[in-house]
Design a protein around this motif. Structure first.
Motif, short mmCIF file in Angstrom:
data_model
loop_
_atom_site.label_atom_id
_atom_site.label_comp_id
_atom_site.label_asym_id
_atom_site.label_seq_id
_atom_site.Cartn_x
_atom_site.Cartn_y
_atom_site.Cartn_z
N ILE A 1 -4.68 0.58 -2.54
CA ILE A 1 -3.96 -0.69 -2.66
C ILE A 1 -4.81 -1.70 -3.42
O ILE A 1 -4.33 -2.37 -4.34
CB ILE A 1 -3.58 -1.25 -1.27
CG1 ILE A 1 -2.63 -0.30 -0.54
CG2 ILE A 1 -2.96 -2.65 -1.41
CD1 ILE A 1 -2.49 -0.59 0.93
N CYS B 1 -1.98 -5.57 1.30
CA CYS B 1 -0.76 -5.47 0.51
C CYS B 1 -0.26 -6.84 0.05
O CYS B 1 0.46 -6.93 -0.95
CB CYS B 1 0.35 -4.81 1.32
SG CYS B 1 0.13 -3.05 1.59
N VAL C 1 3.76 -3.76 -3.68
CA VAL C 1 3.67 -2.49 -2.97
C VAL C 1 4.84 -2.41 -2.00
O VAL C 1 5.06 -3.32 -1.21
CB VAL C 1 2.34 -2.38 -2.18
CG1 VAL C 1 2.29 -1.09 -1.39
CG2 VAL C 1 1.16 -2.49 -3.12
#
Length: 81
Positions: free
Chosen positions: A21, A47, A52
């Protein structure tokens, strides 16, 4: 969830998912609903602000099965091509 099992570009586990991420290589993150809140929160924090997709799976057992492994999984992610 079928995408998770069939994809060759996937990673399983907390450390690898967070790394993916952070470096922008993950496009979808799967999180087990029964994982500890601190783990869930750490993933969601990373995130934040990134594009995402987040998908929740009922249990760590089901997420492990969806990944095609025989152990529980707290999280997993699909990587960009």
């Amino acid at each position: 969830m079928e995408r998770l099992k069939s994809s060759k570009k996937r990673i399983i586990g907390l450390k690898q998912t967070i790394k993916a991420i952070k470096n922008g290589s993950a496009h979808t993150v799967y999180i087990a609903n029964d994982v500890e809140e601190s783990i869930k929160n750490s993933i969601l924090e990373v995130c934040r602000g990134k594009e995402v997709e987040i998908v929740y799976i009922d249990t760590m057992k089901k997420l492990g099965e969806a990944c095609g492994i025989e152990v529980n999984a707290s999280c997993a992610s699909l990587l960009n091509d």
